[in-house]
Design an enzyme around this catalytic site. Sequence first.
Site, PDB file in Angstrom:
ATOM      1  N   GLU A   1       6.319 -14.660   4.775  1.00 54.82           N
ATOM      2  CA  GLU A   1       6.481 -13.100   4.738  1.00 54.82           C
ATOM      3  C   GLU A   1       5.135 -12.499   4.046  1.00 54.82           C
ATOM      4  O   GLU A   1       5.194 -13.060   2.857  1.00 54.82           O
ATOM      5  CB  GLU A   1       7.536 -12.641   3.944  1.00 54.82           C
ATOM      6  CG  GLU A   1       9.085 -12.857   4.715  1.00 54.82           C
ATOM      7  CD  GLU A   1       9.296 -12.218   5.816  1.00 54.82           C
ATOM      8  OE1 GLU A   1       8.376 -11.595   6.445  1.00 54.82           O
ATOM      9  OE2 GLU A   1      10.159 -12.610   6.414  1.00 54.82           O
TER      10      GLU A   1
ATOM     11  N   LYS B   1      10.947 -20.697  -7.494  1.00 59.11           N
ATOM     12  CA  LYS B   1       9.643 -20.506  -8.049  1.00 59.11           C
ATOM     13  C   LYS B   1       9.238 -18.961  -8.317  1.00 59.11           C
ATOM     14  O   LYS B   1       8.499 -18.631  -7.231  1.00 59.11           O
ATOM     15  CB  LYS B   1       8.566 -21.313  -7.584  1.00 59.11           C
ATOM     16  CG  LYS B   1       7.333 -21.876  -8.666  1.00 59.11           C
ATOM     17  CD  LYS B   1       6.859 -20.913  -9.408  1.00 59.11           C
ATOM     18  CE  LYS B   1       5.605 -20.148  -8.697  1.00 59.11           C
ATOM     19  NZ  LYS B   1       4.961 -19.142  -9.453  1.00 59.11           N
TER      20      LYS B   1
ATOM     21  N   GLU C   1      -5.737  -5.021   2.473  1.00 59.28           N
ATOM     22  CA  GLU C   1      -4.531  -4.565   1.814  1.00 59.28           C
ATOM     23  C   GLU C   1      -4.747  -4.452   0.183  1.00 59.28           C
ATOM     24  O   GLU C   1      -5.475  -5.367  -0.593  1.00 59.28           O
ATOM     25  CB  GLU C   1      -3.358  -5.693   1.851  1.00 59.28           C
ATOM     26  CG  GLU C   1      -1.979  -5.158   0.918  1.00 59.28           C
ATOM     27  CD  GLU C   1      -0.947  -6.441   0.989  1.00 59.28           C
ATOM     28  OE1 GLU C   1      -1.538  -7.584   0.804  1.00 59.28           O
ATOM     29  OE2 GLU C   1      -0.021  -6.110   1.488  1.00 59.28           O
TER      30      GLU C   1
ATOM     31  N   CYS D   1       5.038  -4.295   0.600  1.00 60.17           N
ATOM     32  CA  CYS D   1       4.333  -4.922   1.598  1.00 60.17           C
ATOM     33  C   CYS D   1       4.491  -4.149   2.723  1.00 60.17           C
ATOM     34  O   CYS D   1       3.368  -4.101   3.555  1.00 60.17           O
ATOM     35  CB  CYS D   1       5.080  -6.268   1.831  1.00 60.17           C
ATOM     36  SG  CYS D   1       6.823  -6.040   2.175  1.00 60.17           S
TER      37      CYS D   1
HETATM   38  P1  NAD Z   1       0.696 -14.539  -4.203  1.00 55.35           P
HETATM   39  O1  NAD Z   1       0.516 -15.045  -2.987  1.00 55.35           O
HETATM   40  O2  NAD Z   1      -0.485 -14.280  -5.201  1.00 55.35           O
HETATM   41  O3  NAD Z   1       1.814 -15.165  -5.116  1.00 55.35           O
HETATM   42  C1  NAD Z   1       3.356 -15.312  -4.479  1.00 55.35           C
HETATM   43  C2  NAD Z   1       3.512 -16.597  -4.942  1.00 55.35           C
HETATM   44  O4  NAD Z   1       3.313 -17.760  -4.582  1.00 55.35           O
HETATM   45  C3  NAD Z   1       3.786 -16.478  -6.519  1.00 55.35           C
HETATM   46  O5  NAD Z   1       5.037 -17.071  -6.792  1.00 55.35           O
HETATM   47  C4  NAD Z   1       2.670 -17.462  -6.994  1.00 55.35           C
HETATM   48  O6  NAD Z   1       2.791 -18.184  -8.017  1.00 55.35           O
HETATM   49  C5  NAD Z   1       2.969 -18.444  -5.711  1.00 55.35           C
HETATM   50  N1  NAD Z   1       1.605 -19.297  -5.410  1.00 55.35           N
HETATM   51  C6  NAD Z   1       0.461 -18.853  -5.663  1.00 55.35           C
HETATM   52  N2  NAD Z   1      -0.362 -20.036  -5.102  1.00 55.35           N
HETATM   53  C7  NAD Z   1       0.218 -20.880  -4.602  1.00 55.35           C
HETATM   54  C8  NAD Z   1      -0.025 -22.213  -4.172  1.00 55.35           C
HETATM   55  N3  NAD Z   1      -1.026 -22.719  -3.760  1.00 55.35           N
HETATM   56  N4  NAD Z   1       1.184 -22.980  -3.531  1.00 55.35           N
HETATM   57  C9  NAD Z   1       2.312 -22.347  -3.674  1.00 55.35           C
HETATM   58  N5  NAD Z   1       2.784 -21.139  -4.515  1.00 55.35           N
HETATM   59  C10 NAD Z   1       1.630 -20.586  -4.733  1.00 55.35           C
HETATM   60  O7  NAD Z   1       1.319 -13.075  -3.920  1.00 55.35           O
HETATM   61  P2  NAD Z   1       1.280 -11.852  -5.166  1.00 55.35           P
HETATM   62  O8  NAD Z   1      -0.035 -11.245  -5.731  1.00 55.35           O
HETATM   63  O9  NAD Z   1       2.598 -12.367  -6.016  1.00 55.35           O
HETATM   64  O10 NAD Z   1       2.211 -10.807  -4.142  1.00 55.35           O
HETATM   65  C11 NAD Z   1       1.725  -9.762  -3.392  1.00 55.35           C
HETATM   66  C12 NAD Z   1       1.373 -10.160  -1.908  1.00 55.35           C
HETATM   67  O11 NAD Z   1       2.940 -10.387  -1.550  1.00 55.35           O
HETATM   68  C13 NAD Z   1       0.924  -9.164  -1.035  1.00 55.35           C
HETATM   69  O12 NAD Z   1       0.204  -9.559  -0.290  1.00 55.35           O
HETATM   70  C14 NAD Z   1       2.273  -8.405  -0.382  1.00 55.35           C
HETATM   71  O13 NAD Z   1       2.004  -7.751   0.857  1.00 55.35           O
HETATM   72  C15 NAD Z   1       2.944  -9.679  -0.329  1.00 55.35           C
HETATM   73  N6  NAD Z   1       4.570  -9.394   0.073  1.00 55.35           N
HETATM   74  C16 NAD Z   1       4.859  -9.443   1.627  1.00 55.35           C
HETATM   75  C17 NAD Z   1       6.238  -9.139   1.747  1.00 55.35           C
HETATM   76  C18 NAD Z   1       6.818  -9.221   3.193  1.00 55.35           C
HETATM   77  O14 NAD Z   1       8.273  -9.517   3.137  1.00 55.35           O
HETATM   78  N7  NAD Z   1       5.949  -9.388   4.059  1.00 55.35           N
HETATM   79  C19 NAD Z   1       7.134  -8.524   0.872  1.00 55.35           C
HETATM   80  C20 NAD Z   1       6.676  -8.499  -0.579  1.00 55.35           C
HETATM   81  C21 NAD Z   1       5.271  -8.878  -0.797  1.00 55.35           C
END
Ligand code: NAD
Length: 510
Positions: free
Chosen positions: A268, A193, A401, A302
């Site tokens: 992550e 997804k 963040e 991240c």
């Molecule tokens: P997000 O949590 O908004 O979304 C991530 C994914 O989760 C998307 O595909 C989204 O559609 C899905 N999602 C959202 N709500 C959901 C739910 N209730 N159930 C299941 N899936 C759901 O994150 P984002 O804004 O896309 O990404 C940015 C974040 O990702 C930042 O906080 C960043 O630090 C983190 N990140 C972490 C790493 C790591 O390895 N630790 C790497 C890259 C990004």
Amino acid sequence: MSSFVAAEKDHLVNPPAGVPTLIQHYIDGKHVDSLDGGKFALGDPVGNATYAQVAAGSAADVDRAVAAARRAFTEGPWARATAGERARVLTRLAELIEASADQLAGFETFDTGLPITQARGQAARAAENFRFFAGLIAGMHEDAFRTGDSQLGYVIRRPVGVAGLITPWNTPFMLESWKLAPALAAGCSVVLKPAEWTPLSASLLPSLMERAGVPDGVFNIVHGIGEVAGAALVAHPDVPLISFTGETTTGKIIMRSAADHLKGLSMELGGKSPVVVFADADLDAALDSALFGVFSLNGERCTAGSRILVEHTIYDRFVERFAERAARIRVGDPAQDATEIGALVHAEHYARVSEYVEIGIAEGARLVAGGGRPAGLGSGNFLAATVFADVTPAMRIFQEEIFGPVVCITPFADEAEAVRLANDTRYGLASYIWTTDLRRGHRVADAVSAGMVWLNSHNIRDLRTPFGGIKASGVGHEGGTHSIDFYTESKIVHVALGDVRVPRFGARPA
Ligand code: NAD
């Protein structure tokens, strides 16, 4: 003053060749619409104009994808193939990605606003992820344990089943490959997804998978909104494990939902990583690394070193040099090679990051570079590299963040205060330490709360090493054998080698 890459507006909004106007799900080897016909509009971060419609998956579409993945897992050849056979397919996939790297990087840049030179780097990393896990699985073995002459135990490792992979919008294709490669190498079937803001590069995956020889049903994509399609995947009883990368708040929601089925989880999450610069550091190297660490990938990274802690004796000079360099960072058209910061991914995210700049000013931090839209870039999600000095731990910009090109600089008096400040957030993903006193370097590396530490070293990853965070930055580690451990379950078989001596319950005469 920031400098900018001049760009014609027309050029900015023209999609690269081959960009589809409709992005569908990919289920059981077929491109399909949502069962209810639902779609959402997809925009680019420079023109902020809709350029495609994307199928918006519902629970019914997730059901369909999971059923196909499960059928492929239980009846198809992938889970039963030898490690060598799977490795050959994944190596072909790596080669195909390399052959498509220009198109892939062009799509990624258009959809995410990442500078093209960095998107090319991410495409190369994606290929490397598949190549690496192909090599790893081909060389892996199962353990055997001999207990003297009496017993032999051997481990059977099996793929867990259908893996749900949920990915964010920063470096989407690379992060998808980071999950797909070990899941497929282990023999799982997958339902991916992708993030709803950046599904474009994933639309290249079906053809790549087909040409590499991944059987139908093993790889599936359901696009859609996280709270609908993502949530349905997490809640699905036939998906025993979820690998999620995204925000900490989303991670918590997923963990709650996954608890109902006791799913395996790899989380992550977010970060607010410190860069600790002692007075005896190689300052030129520390400066280069700190600038790249927070401003590359538009700061949407991240592991960004978004809090720079500097020993007080060199603080003023460091701030001055850092601000000078930040002001010269080239912000502009993501598609041009000279661009160092492109456009933030989405107008909503741009507004959120811009709000943090306002918050920093209101909290009394000293703005020493950037702080707004660069001159000459009247539209699009462009923000100059922004530097706040004299930031204190009580400020929100120190704690939260921001996930954009905004950095905090804070002075410290001594090693103890440096460690205290480094650990003074809820996150614990990465940390970077700069000192030429090696004893101190190792002491601080041990004392910082982070899953990953770089000591006098730039953020370079060896794919064999554990990747992940602690505290609010994540649960579990991926990388190398850690990833394979996640996507497989180990069964131990105990075998007696001689007579079995067991206490004889019930054998005494009555
Ligand atoms: P997000 O949590 O908004 O979304 C991530 C994914 O989760 C998307 O595909 C989204 O559609 C899905 N999602 C959202 N709500 C959901 C739910 N209730 N159930 C299941 N899936 C759901 O994150 P984002 O804004 O896309 O990404 C940015 C974040 O990702 C930042 O906080 C960043 O630090 C983190 N990140 C972490 C790493 C790591 O390895 N630790 C790497 C890259 C990004």
